[in-house]
Design a protein around this motif. Structure first.
Motif, PDB file in Angstrom:
ATOM      1  N   VAL A  60       0.829  -1.189   0.000  1.00 29.25           N
ATOM      2  CA  VAL A  60       0.000   0.000   0.000  1.00 29.25           C
ATOM      3  C   VAL A  60       0.868   1.246   0.000  1.00 29.25           C
ATOM      4  CG1 VAL A  60      -0.917   1.202   2.012  1.00 29.25           C
ATOM      5  CG2 VAL A  60      -2.379  -0.262   0.639  1.00 29.25           C
ATOM      6  N   GLU A  65       3.242   4.667   3.532  1.00 29.58           N
ATOM      7  CA  GLU A  65       3.938   3.785   4.478  1.00 29.58           C
ATOM      8  C   GLU A  65       5.013   4.526   5.253  1.00 29.58           C
ATOM      9  OE1 GLU A  65       3.871   0.527   5.210  1.00 29.58           O
ATOM     10  OE2 GLU A  65       2.266  -0.136   3.870  1.00 29.58           O
ATOM     11  N   ASP A  70       1.662  10.305   9.384  1.00 30.14           N
ATOM     12  CA  ASP A  70       0.405   9.711   8.907  1.00 30.14           C
ATOM     13  C   ASP A  70      -0.451  10.716   8.146  1.00 30.14           C
ATOM     14  OD1 ASP A  70       0.975   7.243   9.746  1.00 30.14           O
ATOM     15  OD2 ASP A  70      -0.529   7.141  11.356  1.00 30.14           O
ATOM     16  N   ILE A  72      -0.600  10.971   4.764  1.00 30.06           N
ATOM     17  CA  ILE A  72      -1.113  10.533   3.470  1.00 30.06           C
ATOM     18  C   ILE A  72      -2.181   9.472   3.684  1.00 30.06           C
ATOM     19  CG2 ILE A  72      -0.518   9.518   1.240  1.00 30.06           C
ATOM     20  CD1 ILE A  72       2.283  10.675   1.625  1.00 30.06           C
ATOM     21  N   LEU A  73      -3.387   9.817   3.392  1.00 31.46           N
ATOM     22  CA  LEU A  73      -4.510   8.940   3.678  1.00 31.46           C
ATOM     23  C   LEU A  73      -4.932   8.205   2.419  1.00 31.46           C
ATOM     24  CD1 LEU A  73      -6.518  11.516   5.798  1.00 31.46           C
ATOM     25  CD2 LEU A  73      -4.825   9.855   6.568  1.00 31.46           C
ATOM     26  N   VAL A  74      -5.436   6.972   2.633  1.00 32.94           N
ATOM     27  CA  VAL A  74      -5.878   6.164   1.504  1.00 32.94           C
ATOM     28  C   VAL A  74      -7.371   5.922   1.668  1.00 32.94           C
ATOM     29  CG1 VAL A  74      -5.518   4.031   0.229  1.00 32.94           C
ATOM     30  CG2 VAL A  74      -3.621   5.041   1.504  1.00 32.94           C
ATOM     31  N   THR A  75      -8.115   6.149   0.616  1.00 29.54           N
ATOM     32  CA  THR A  75      -9.560   5.949   0.741  1.00 29.54           C
ATOM     33  C   THR A  75      -9.879   4.471   0.594  1.00 29.54           C
ATOM     34  OG1 THR A  75      -9.963   6.128  -1.601  1.00 29.54           O
ATOM     35  CG2 THR A  75     -10.029   8.169  -0.351  1.00 29.54           C
ATOM     36  N   ALA A  76     -11.096   4.122   0.951  1.00 33.34           N
ATOM     37  CA  ALA A  76     -11.503   2.723   0.883  1.00 33.34           C
ATOM     38  C   ALA A  76     -11.427   2.204  -0.542  1.00 33.34           C
ATOM     39  CB  ALA A  76     -12.906   2.584   1.432  1.00 33.34           C
ATOM     40  N   ARG A  87      -1.617  17.651   8.889  1.00 35.50           N
ATOM     41  CA  ARG A  87      -0.659  16.696   9.477  1.00 35.50           C
ATOM     42  C   ARG A  87       0.727  16.793   8.858  1.00 35.50           C
ATOM     43  NH1 ARG A  87      -3.750  10.907  10.027  1.00 35.50           N
ATOM     44  NH2 ARG A  87      -5.746  11.656  10.780  1.00 35.50           N
TER      45      ARG A  87
ATOM     46  N   ARG B   6      -6.606  -2.704   2.346  1.00 35.23           N
ATOM     47  CA  ARG B   6      -7.592  -2.131   3.270  1.00 35.23           C
ATOM     48  C   ARG B   6      -7.000  -1.903   4.657  1.00 35.23           C
ATOM     49  NH1 ARG B   6     -12.308  -2.757   0.238  1.00 35.23           N
ATOM     50  NH2 ARG B   6     -11.343  -2.147  -1.710  1.00 35.23           N
ATOM     51  N   ALA B   8      -4.055  -0.937   5.564  1.00 39.07           N
ATOM     52  CA  ALA B   8      -3.405   0.360   5.659  1.00 39.07           C
ATOM     53  C   ALA B   8      -4.437   1.467   5.579  1.00 39.07           C
ATOM     54  CB  ALA B   8      -2.387   0.509   4.547  1.00 39.07           C
ATOM     55  N   ALA B   9      -5.422   1.235   4.734  1.00 41.27           N
ATOM     56  CA  ALA B   9      -6.436   2.259   4.584  1.00 41.27           C
ATOM     57  C   ALA B   9      -7.126   2.508   5.916  1.00 41.27           C
ATOM     58  CB  ALA B   9      -7.456   1.832   3.538  1.00 41.27           C
ATOM     59  N   ARG B  11      -5.809   2.038   8.846  1.00 38.60           N
ATOM     60  CA  ARG B  11      -4.899   2.708   9.775  1.00 38.60           C
ATOM     61  C   ARG B  11      -4.925   4.222   9.541  1.00 38.60           C
ATOM     62  NH1 ARG B  11       0.677   3.588   9.341  1.00 38.60           N
ATOM     63  NH2 ARG B  11       0.884   2.254   7.524  1.00 38.60           N
ATOM     64  N   ARG B  12      -5.043   4.580   8.306  1.00 32.27           N
ATOM     65  CA  ARG B  12      -5.046   6.011   7.999  1.00 32.27           C
ATOM     66  C   ARG B  12      -6.435   6.385   7.486  1.00 32.27           C
ATOM     67  NH1 ARG B  12      -0.110   3.932   6.356  1.00 32.27           N
ATOM     68  NH2 ARG B  12       1.574   4.983   7.429  1.00 32.27           N
ATOM     69  N   THR B  13      -7.348   6.564   8.403  1.00 33.27           N
ATOM     70  CA  THR B  13      -8.724   6.803   8.004  1.00 33.27           C
ATOM     71  C   THR B  13      -8.854   8.025   7.110  1.00 33.27           C
ATOM     72  OG1 THR B  13      -8.791   7.138  10.349  1.00 33.27           O
ATOM     73  CG2 THR B  13     -10.705   6.025   9.337  1.00 33.27           C
ATOM     74  N   PHE B  14      -9.583   7.830   6.062  1.00 36.94           N
ATOM     75  CA  PHE B  14      -9.881   8.958   5.196  1.00 36.94           C
ATOM     76  C   PHE B  14     -11.367   9.234   5.303  1.00 36.94           C
ATOM     77  CE2 PHE B  14     -11.486  10.685   1.229  1.00 36.94           C
ATOM     78  CZ  PHE B  14     -10.676  11.813   1.108  1.00 36.94           C
TER      79      PHE B  14
END
Ligand code: SF4
Ligand code: SF4
Ligand code: SF4
Lengths: 200, 775
Positions: A60, A65, A70, A72-76, A87, B6, B8-9, B11-14
């Motif tokens: 990911v 990583e 923290d 850089i956020l990743v969407t579902a 941040r 998912r 990681a996703a 862990r870093r809530t968007f």
């Protein structure tokens, strides 16, 4: 495999930079472009190649990583967002971690910025700015089936190798038919380190 | 490393976006179901999307202008129009930035002599001074001592007015326009062969062809959005033939790229025809039924075997054979060309040889088979159809034809004796200015100081005029030479129609009110006419009223617009002329019934003899100089050289040279022709012929390609020979600075440009064409 995403077809790119201008117009970072245009064989050919964020899936997002904050956020649905301004500490770790050379740091603001797949548009069912305007379809937004319906026989790859490491991405590349065995080599081949030939 | 994305996703809530916070612009799209219908939308934020078209090239891409709550244009959204299907090039994306640009002229500028500085004056004063100068010059030297030069970026309504204003209000025969520098060679050839002056097929036919031949057209940079059709044809397996001295982005992927020597196109095409005949690939049935002059053309082609043409063109003879076989054997083949073969002293002949080839192989008038010419300017097609050209009256009527004169005089309400005869072409008018035969001039929407060849002659011509007024919305290099500058509207501040390269008439809509002090060209022309005593013939409150007269004036001609109305254009997204009645669907594809617009319905094939370019090569000038465009800029650059993103993309011109000359990338290279010499950074690339140098022409002196080009004209179309002149290159010490566009007094330079317009000189060669230095 992939849902709606961007497909990059360097064979079609005419180097017009419409994508660069269009990215400046997108509302999530209006005024700044997050797309790179590279000239791959300068002096010999006019070939060019756009690079957007590849939205790495596995592992990911290396940028995310390594981010100590923290930010850089990743969407579902797998979109790797640009750094959350509340941040981000502007440390450049993400710049160094990205195998595709995507994130940029605004040195003055000490903030990271990168392509977020035009989340402000894609979240509402619109195609990203760059892929919408690309006059040649070198950037295509849709599903792989839609791409293949429009371009019969086209082959795509979403797995790249960098030395020992494999990266599977959310954004895919169109590859020549004879190159369809995955993974596709990513980055420049490493030939020499400290004067030593490291080819096997 | 995490295997499951998912994890990681999580862990870093968007936090997903709140749909109610959709940014302006997207809301309207979402409400319209993702893809906007062609209507005006206003969203909750008060943002409106106004459907219109790009102001620049002949593709005429559809776009929306984003208009804020206060009624100001502030952005662009792609529009799903038939022509471009959401695509835009960088010029189109940045075009909106002109509308409220700080360099906009907002009050008339005036001075009584060129030694004085401009001062801002009222419209009243500027109009009065202009009218008194017109009267003074015409009373002492005759009506023809005053000239008018129009432009092909104007809406068709305005080009109609330019022609009428010259003949009815100024009563001069001297009117012409900058489309004369664009595609009049193709127009002349099409008129000769087919009796109609437009492309034969719509862009969409490209998708149906089996072989696409592109001659002298850098489609990727000059008409980028057309590339989607080219690649679409490739997807279907069509072969691609590109004729160009440079390896352009299109040529890079062609099946056959013929890099011929500039100025040899007609020899090449005649030789291709030679092979077609030799190999028995002609369509004799088609020729017998639909063409005249075939025997003569055939006899001439016999004189051009590939061995001879290969020597003239500097290419391998096999390429000629390959092109002939590929083109003639294809079930459906098409030829598209542009300035590369048109900008020549034999431009008309070059186009005629392409027509001869298409006709001989029967590739005319079918889906996926035909010919087309790609207009450079937005209204390059429509701009000449309604009487702006020196020899034409509205509806493409000839000004020397008695019947045509009578028809127009009736519509205009003047005596036939009052209607002047044909005038001269744009470049000839400048020569007449030099000779003091034309002593006063109004220029509308053109910039000859950058766009005409042989700058010294142009400058002398303009400097010699006693009075010069210019209509523009920025202070162009030419306007900076004028006595009076009238600040007029941009395309976004008025409505009107343009005809694109397919002869599809499209409607531009008004997106915002002009700034205070700015008037429409229509208003200004009518006001001048009123003061000249012709007010009753110029009672046009708006564009629509002009368009209605234009429709009537074109009725019954080949260029029939009668059936086209604003309402129909809005409903359909564009109608191709001829369209004689309001229920006629328009004519996207010509000659489907095998009939041309000549009285006998035949294609009139013409014999062409190749001759060398006008500027001869010698030991001092052994190489060819050729010029062209770059994707970021438009024509004289008056508009695009002010837009930050485009300046950043291509800040300055360069000279493209082959590595065999020993230059390093970015090194100063002096290009010398018989007209002068200038220094450019070298762009060293294998993508150009060793005997050829290329310079993009969008900049003024001291880096103006057109200070070097020759003012030789095609004898028929009077188009200048921009695409070839003799030159040499040598090493130079330093590169001259690129001048910033002149800024109007009282206005500031564009504050948000990403690069300053006087930034220090080129560290590296410009991007985009490749360099041979690797770092
Ligand atoms: S817009 Fe498309 S063709 Fe133009 S540079 Fe970008 S990717 Fe290439
Ligand atoms: S997807 Fe959007 S943010 Fe990413 S490069 Fe394209 S325009 Fe820019
Ligand atoms: S300049 Fe031409 S290709 Fe570019 S957006 Fe405008 S009309 Fe389309």
């Amino acid at each position: 495999m992939m849902g709606r995403t961007i497909f990059i077809d360097p064979g079609r790119c005419i180097g017009c930079q419409a994508c660069v201008s269009a990215c400046r117009e997108c509302d999530s970072h209006r005024g700044k472009s997050m797309i790179h245009l590279d000239y791959t064989d300068e002096g010999h050919s006019v070939a060019s190649l756009p690079t957007v964020c590849m939205h790495c899936e596995d592992p990911v997002a290396p940028c995310a990583e390594v981010c100590p904050a923290d930010a850089i956020l990743v969407t579902a649905d797998g979109v790797v967002q640009q750094a959350d301004t509340t941040r981000c500490i502007g440390c450049s770790n993400c710049v160094n971690a990205c195998p595709f050379g995507v994130p940029k740091i605004d040195l003055q603001a000490k903030l990271q910025m990168k392509c977020n797949l035009c989340y402000d548009r894609t979240a509402y069912g619109l195609a990203p700015m760059c892929a919408t305007v690309c006059p040649t379809g070198a950037l295509f937004y849709g599903t792989v089936e839609e791409l293949q319906a429009e371009r019969p026989g086209v082959q795509v790859a979403d797995t790249f190798v960098f030395g020992e490491t494999e990266v599977r991405t959310g954004v895919a590349m169109v590859v020549p038919a004879e190159r369809v065995q995955w993974p596709v080599p990513g980055g420049l081949p490493v030939v020499e380190i400290n004067g030593k030939d490291v080819r096997r | 490393m995490t295997a499951d994305p998912r994890a990681a996703a999580d862990r870093r809530t968007f936090i997903p976006l709140d749909p109610s916070l959709a940014p302006p612009g997207t809301r309207a799209f979402r409400d319209a179901g993702g893809i906007p219908a062609d209507q005006w939308h206003a969203d909750q934020n008060g943002e409106t999307l106004v459907p219109t078209h790009c102001c620049f090239c002949g593709v005429q891409c559809g776009m929306y202008l984003r208009v804020d709550r206060g009624g100001k244009v502030f952005g662009v959204e792609p529009r799903n129009h038939d022509i471009n299907r959401m695509r835009l090039c960088p010029k189109g994306i940045n075009a909106y930035q002109q509308v409220n640009h700080p360099d906009r002229l907002t009050a008339p500028l005036m001075r009584r002599s060129r030694d004085e500085e401009f001062r801002e004056v009222s419209w009243e004063e500027a109009l009065d001074f202009t009218v008194s100068e017109i009267k003074r010059i015409q009373q002492t030297h005759g009506n023809d001592a005053f000239g008018l030069l129009g432009g092909a970026s104007l809406f068709s309504e305005k080009t109609y007015l330019v022609g009428k204003f010259a003949r009815v209000a100024l009563k001069t025969r001297h009117v012409d326009y900058n489309g004369r520098l664009c595609m009049v060679s193709a127009a002349g050839a099409n008129k000769l062969a087919f009796g109609i002056d437009r492309a034969g097929n719509p862009f969409s036919d490209i998708l149906l062809t089996d072989c696409l031949l592109i001659a002298g057209s850098n489609v990727g940079e000059c008409f980028p959005v057309m590339t989607q059709y080219v690649w679409g044809a490739r997807d279907r397996g069509a072969s691609l033939i590109v004729i160009d001295p440079r390896e352009t982005a299109i040529a890079r992927t062609a099946d056959i790229h013929v890099a011929l020597k500039p100025g040899t196109d007609s020899a090449f095409f005649t030789s291709v025809l030679h092979v077609v005949i030799e190999e028995g690939l002609t369509d004799e049935n088609y020729l017998a039924a639909h063409a005249t002059g075939w025997e003569e053309v055939k006899a001439k082609a016999a004189e051009y075997p590939p061995s001879r043409a290969a020597a003239i063109c500097g290419i391998p003879a096999e390429q000629i054979v390959q092109v002939a076989r590929t083109f003639a054997r294809a079930p459906r083949a098409m030829a598209w060309h542009a300035r590369g073969i048109e900008h020549h002293s034999q431009g008309v002949e070059n186009c005629l040889t392409v027509i001869n080839l298409c006709t001989a192989t029967g590739h005319i008038g079918k889906p996926g088979a035909g010919y087309g010419t790609i207009t450079g300017q937005g209204n390059g097609q429509g701009g000449r159809e309604h009487g702006q050209k020196s020899d034409l009256l509205p509806g493409g009527r000839s000004i020397m034809n008695e019947e045509h004169r009578r028809q127009i005089c009736e519509i205009w309400g003047i005596e036939e004796s009052e209607l002047p005869a044909a005038g001269t072409s744009m470049m000839e008018m400048v020569w007449q200015m030099q000779r003091r035969e034309i002593r006063g001039l109004i220029g509308i929407c053109n910039n000859p100081f950058v766009s005409l060849p042989n700058y010294q002659v142009v400058k002398e011509g303009y400097d010699t005029t006693e009075f010069h007024a210019q209509f523009d919305f920025f202070l162009s290099e030419t306007a900076a030479n004028a006595h009076v500058v009238f600040p007029v509207t941009t395309w976004a501040e008025d409505e009107g129609v343009m005809a694109n390269a397919e002869a599809r008439v499209v409607k531009h809509n008004k997106a915002q009110d002009p700034p205070p002090g700015v008037r429409t060209d229509t208003w200004a022309m009518c006001e001048l006419a009123r003061r000249l005593g012709a007010g009753d013939k110029f009672d046009f409150p708006d564009s629509r009223s002009v368009f209605d007269e234009l429709r009537v004036a074109s009725a019954g001609t080949v260029n029939d617009y009668y059936g086209i109305t604003y309402e129909r254009l809005e409903e359909t997204g564009g109608i191709a002329w001829p369209c004689p009645t309001t229920d006629h669907p328009g004519t996207p594809r010509l000659f489907e019934d095998g009939k041309t617009y000549h009285p006998d319905g035949k294609i009139h094939l013409q014999v062409v003899e190749w001759h060398p370019p006008m500027d001869p090569y010698d030991d001092e000038h052994p190489m060819s100089l050729t010029t062209g465009r770059t994707v970021a800029h438009f024509l004289s650059g008056n508009q695009t050289r002010r837009l930050g993103a485009l300046v950043e993309q291509t800040p300055r011109p360069w000279a493209e040279v082959h590595p065999s000359h020993g230059f390093r990338n970015g090194e100063p290279v002096r290009v010398v022709t018989r007209r002068g010499s200038e220094v450019f950074p070298a762009l060293v690339t294998e993508a150009i012929r060793p005997d050829t140098v290329f310079i993009p022409y969008h900049w003024p002196v001291p880096t103006a390609a057109n200070a070097l080009t020759i003012d030789a004209l095609d004898p028929r179309s009077k188009i200048p020979e921009y695409k070839v002149c003799a030159c040499r290159i040598e090493h130079a010490e330093r590169i001259d600075e690129v001048p910033a566009p002149p800024v109007a007094p009282g206005h500031v330079a564009y504050p948000e440009t990403q690069v300053s317009r006087t930034d220090p000189l080129p560290p590296t060669a410009p991007q985009g064409r490749g360099t041979s230095e690797r770092s």
